[in-house]
Design a protein around this motif. Structure first.
Motif, PDB file in Angstrom:
ATOM      1  N   MET A 204       0.813  -1.210   0.000  1.00  0.00           N
ATOM      2  CA  MET A 204       0.000   0.000   0.000  1.00  0.00           C
ATOM      3  C   MET A 204       0.846   1.260   0.000  1.00  0.00           C
ATOM      4  O   MET A 204       0.375   2.324  -0.397  1.00  0.00           O
ATOM      5  CB  MET A 204      -0.916  -0.012   1.234  1.00  0.00           C
ATOM      6  CG  MET A 204      -1.870   1.151   1.340  1.00  0.00           C
ATOM      7  SD  MET A 204      -2.965   0.982   2.771  1.00  0.00           S
ATOM      8  CE  MET A 204      -3.747   2.598   2.748  1.00  0.00           C
ATOM      9  N   GLU A 205       2.106   1.157   0.400  1.00  0.00           N
ATOM     10  CA  GLU A 205       2.982   2.320   0.456  1.00  0.00           C
ATOM     11  C   GLU A 205       4.426   1.864   0.362  1.00  0.00           C
ATOM     12  O   GLU A 205       4.753   0.718   0.658  1.00  0.00           O
ATOM     13  CB  GLU A 205       2.754   3.103   1.745  1.00  0.00           C
ATOM     14  CG  GLU A 205       2.945   2.259   3.003  1.00  0.00           C
ATOM     15  CD  GLU A 205       2.720   3.064   4.263  1.00  0.00           C
ATOM     16  OE1 GLU A 205       3.515   3.987   4.510  1.00  0.00           O
ATOM     17  OE2 GLU A 205       1.761   2.765   4.996  1.00  0.00           O
ATOM     18  N   SER A 206       5.281   2.795  -0.046  1.00  0.00           N
ATOM     19  CA  SER A 206       6.706   2.479  -0.147  1.00  0.00           C
ATOM     20  C   SER A 206       7.421   2.670   1.170  1.00  0.00           C
ATOM     21  O   SER A 206       8.453   2.053   1.420  1.00  0.00           O
ATOM     22  CB  SER A 206       7.354   3.369  -1.223  1.00  0.00           C
ATOM     23  OG  SER A 206       6.719   3.187  -2.469  1.00  0.00           O
ATOM     24  N   GLY A 207       6.879   3.544   2.031  1.00  0.00           N
ATOM     25  CA  GLY A 207       7.500   3.811   3.320  1.00  0.00           C
ATOM     26  C   GLY A 207       8.366   5.058   3.268  1.00  0.00           C
ATOM     27  O   GLY A 207       9.006   5.359   2.255  1.00  0.00           O
ATOM     28  N   ALA A 213       3.125  13.796  -0.340  1.00  0.00           N
ATOM     29  CA  ALA A 213       3.912  12.742  -0.997  1.00  0.00           C
ATOM     30  C   ALA A 213       3.393  11.358  -0.600  1.00  0.00           C
ATOM     31  O   ALA A 213       3.388  10.430  -1.414  1.00  0.00           O
ATOM     32  CB  ALA A 213       5.387  12.892  -0.640  1.00  0.00           C
ATOM     33  N   TYR A 214       2.930  11.232   0.646  1.00  0.00           N
ATOM     34  CA  TYR A 214       2.369   9.957   1.100  1.00  0.00           C
ATOM     35  C   TYR A 214       1.069   9.650   0.353  1.00  0.00           C
ATOM     36  O   TYR A 214       0.823   8.508  -0.053  1.00  0.00           O
ATOM     37  CB  TYR A 214       2.120  10.008   2.604  1.00  0.00           C
ATOM     38  CG  TYR A 214       1.365   8.826   3.144  1.00  0.00           C
ATOM     39  CD1 TYR A 214       1.998   7.596   3.339  1.00  0.00           C
ATOM     40  CD2 TYR A 214       0.008   8.917   3.458  1.00  0.00           C
ATOM     41  CE1 TYR A 214       1.304   6.501   3.825  1.00  0.00           C
ATOM     42  CE2 TYR A 214      -0.696   7.828   3.948  1.00  0.00           C
ATOM     43  CZ  TYR A 214      -0.042   6.621   4.129  1.00  0.00           C
ATOM     44  OH  TYR A 214      -0.728   5.540   4.605  1.00  0.00           O
ATOM     45  N   VAL A 215       0.233  10.680   0.160  1.00  0.00           N
ATOM     46  CA  VAL A 215      -1.029  10.496  -0.568  1.00  0.00           C
ATOM     47  C   VAL A 215      -0.754  10.030  -1.997  1.00  0.00           C
ATOM     48  O   VAL A 215      -1.406   9.104  -2.507  1.00  0.00           O
ATOM     49  CB  VAL A 215      -1.842  11.804  -0.572  1.00  0.00           C
ATOM     50  CG1 VAL A 215      -3.091  11.656  -1.440  1.00  0.00           C
ATOM     51  CG2 VAL A 215      -2.228  12.192   0.851  1.00  0.00           C
ATOM     52  N   LEU A 216       0.215  10.657  -2.651  1.00  0.00           N
ATOM     53  CA  LEU A 216       0.567  10.257  -4.019  1.00  0.00           C
ATOM     54  C   LEU A 216       1.123   8.838  -4.053  1.00  0.00           C
ATOM     55  O   LEU A 216       0.857   8.078  -4.989  1.00  0.00           O
ATOM     56  CB  LEU A 216       1.588  11.237  -4.595  1.00  0.00           C
ATOM     57  CG  LEU A 216       1.083  12.660  -4.879  1.00  0.00           C
ATOM     58  CD1 LEU A 216       2.229  13.529  -5.406  1.00  0.00           C
ATOM     59  CD2 LEU A 216      -0.074  12.647  -5.876  1.00  0.00           C
ATOM     60  N   ASP A 217       1.894   8.491  -3.027  1.00  0.00           N
ATOM     61  CA  ASP A 217       2.470   7.145  -2.974  1.00  0.00           C
ATOM     62  C   ASP A 217       1.372   6.094  -2.837  1.00  0.00           C
ATOM     63  O   ASP A 217       1.385   5.066  -3.524  1.00  0.00           O
ATOM     64  CB  ASP A 217       3.448   7.063  -1.802  1.00  0.00           C
ATOM     65  CG  ASP A 217       4.160   5.716  -1.743  1.00  0.00           C
ATOM     66  OD1 ASP A 217       4.558   5.208  -2.808  1.00  0.00           O
ATOM     67  OD2 ASP A 217       4.304   5.171  -0.631  1.00  0.00           O
ATOM     68  N   VAL A 218       0.395   6.338  -1.949  1.00  0.00           N
ATOM     69  CA  VAL A 218      -0.719   5.398  -1.785  1.00  0.00           C
ATOM     70  C   VAL A 218      -1.537   5.316  -3.074  1.00  0.00           C
ATOM     71  O   VAL A 218      -1.945   4.224  -3.500  1.00  0.00           O
ATOM     72  CB  VAL A 218      -1.604   5.824  -0.599  1.00  0.00           C
ATOM     73  CG1 VAL A 218      -2.874   4.969  -0.538  1.00  0.00           C
ATOM     74  CG2 VAL A 218      -0.840   5.715   0.713  1.00  0.00           C
ATOM     75  N   VAL A 223      -3.447   2.048  -8.013  1.00  0.00           N
ATOM     76  CA  VAL A 223      -3.891   2.042  -9.414  1.00  0.00           C
ATOM     77  C   VAL A 223      -4.219   0.634  -9.907  1.00  0.00           C
ATOM     78  O   VAL A 223      -5.335   0.373 -10.395  1.00  0.00           O
ATOM     79  CB  VAL A 223      -2.822   2.694 -10.319  1.00  0.00           C
ATOM     80  CG1 VAL A 223      -3.176   2.483 -11.791  1.00  0.00           C
ATOM     81  CG2 VAL A 223      -2.707   4.173 -10.007  1.00  0.00           C
ATOM     82  N   LEU A 224      -3.297  -0.294  -9.813  1.00  0.00           N
ATOM     83  CA  LEU A 224      -3.522  -1.620 -10.393  1.00  0.00           C
ATOM     84  C   LEU A 224      -4.638  -2.401  -9.696  1.00  0.00           C
ATOM     85  O   LEU A 224      -5.463  -3.032 -10.382  1.00  0.00           O
ATOM     86  CB  LEU A 224      -2.219  -2.428 -10.396  1.00  0.00           C
ATOM     87  CG  LEU A 224      -1.133  -1.940 -11.370  1.00  0.00           C
ATOM     88  CD1 LEU A 224       0.053  -2.899 -11.369  1.00  0.00           C
ATOM     89  CD2 LEU A 224      -1.684  -1.782 -12.776  1.00  0.00           C
TER      90      LEU A 224
END
Length: 354
Positions: A204-207, A213-218, A223-224
């Motif tokens: 769910m996240e890269s950490g 930036a966290y919102v964009l990461d999630v 997407v997939l």
């Protein structure tokens, strides 16, 4: 007729009017709806109790000893195994385990997870927001897409767009979600030929990200899984909307609307689509509950930390309290959404429930 006779007639008619009972139509309709709603709510309660009972016995058919699984294959003495069984109540007779489970469940206590040593309700509450993020995002997108394409396909019935949309919807609807998810991972995460890996393979996240930036990461990780659910699920909404709209298109009221000079687009949006939405509204509520209960495979494939992944993890032990609790939540989501659809339908179509 004399004046006195006319006056008497008026008095008699007025008295009859005054003596006539008031219109009880709205009150009668309200009473009928209350009876209808009470029946649906009663059926939902019975279904939830049946699920509670079924969840206890169903997962005890799973082969394997949860206590031995929890030891991870280590050499454990018989006394230690007996201590574990006593700790989790597995040494009690089955009937006593069942009564304890039902009694606690009715108070909101779904037991303690074997592998996490934490209350089941806490683990569910922890994973639920992640599942809702995935399912609600997918639900909104595939519902909007299905309604839009379904209305377009029906209004241009038999045309190239209708055949393309219907054929693609049927093809995607028949594809298993886990297979499509794996295919998307291979193509868009690992990369095939000239197509580079654009998205993460799972999680769910890269950490290490915070703020926007966290919102964009999630969102990047989302997407997939969302594409997988949307591709598999939108076809049903499209087909139901298309079928309902085709049934409405021969109505006399549409001919009247066109005769008044309304544009074809206005006839569709203002007259045909609202009447055709009744079956689709029922499907929307049913799909919302079914999507929450049906994310197990998608969350497992994409390692999404939600209820589906937790359910798969619990099955591997088997962690009986956690499996039972999650099964109850999944079933309850479907039952609650079906009940809401049943309660809403008479408000949309007054003929229902009378």
């Amino acid at each position: 007729m004399t004046a006195d006779a006319v006056s008497a007639s008026v008095v008699e008619s007025g008295g009859a009017a005054l003596a006539a009972p008031p219109d009880r139509g709205p009150r009668r309709n309200r009473a009928a709806y209350l009876r209808y709603g009470a029946g649906k709510l009663g059926g939902a309660v019975v279904s939830l109790l049946a699920v509670l009972v079924t969840s206890f016995f169903l997962f005890r058919l799973i082969p394997g000893d949860p206590v031995k699984t929890m030891t991870g294959g280590r050499q454990v003495s018989a006394a230690q195994l007996a201590s574990y069984r006593r700790e989790f109540g597995l040494d009690l007779p089955l009937w006593q385990q069942f009564t304890d489970y039902c009694g606690k469940a009715l108070t909101g206590d779904l037991g303690t997870s074997y592998q996490f040593r934490a209350p089941v309700i806490d683990k569910i509450t922890e994973a639920l927001p992640n599942t809702l993020l995935l399912t609600v995002t997918s639900f909104v997108l595939y519902t909007a897409l299905g309604i839009f394409l379904g209305t377009r396909a029906a209004w241009r019935n038999g045309g190239p767009g209708d055949r393309l949309n219907t054929g693609l919807a049927l093809a995607l609807y028949s594809i298993p979600s886990f297979w499509l998810g794996l295919l998307l991972i291979i193509v868009f995460s690992v990369g095939v030929g000239p197509v580079p890996g654009l998205f993460p393979t799972g999680g769910m996240e890269s950490g290490g990200e915070t703020g926007f930036a966290y919102v964009l990461d999630v969102a990047h990780h989302l997407v997939l899984p969302v594409v997988t659910l949307v591709a598999v699920e939108y076809g049903q909404t499209l087909l139901v909307t298309r079928s309902a709209l085709l049934d409405e298109m021969g109505g006399d009221y549409l001919t009247t609307a066109r005769a008044k000079g309304l544009r074809d687009d206005l006839v569709r949006r203002r007259h045909a689509v609202p009447n055709a939405m009744l079956p689709t509204m029922t499907l929307i509520f049913v799909n919302l509950g079914r999507t929450v209960a049906g994310v197990i495979l998608v969350e497992t494939v994409f390692s999404w930390p939600g209820l589906g992944g937790l359910f798969y993890q619990a099955l591997s032990v088997p962690d009986l309290p956690l499996v039972q609790g999650l099964f109850f939540v999944f079933a309850a989501a479907v039952i609650v959404m079906n009940t809401l659809a049943d309660l809403l339908y008479p408000l949309l179509d007054p003929r229902v429930g009378r």
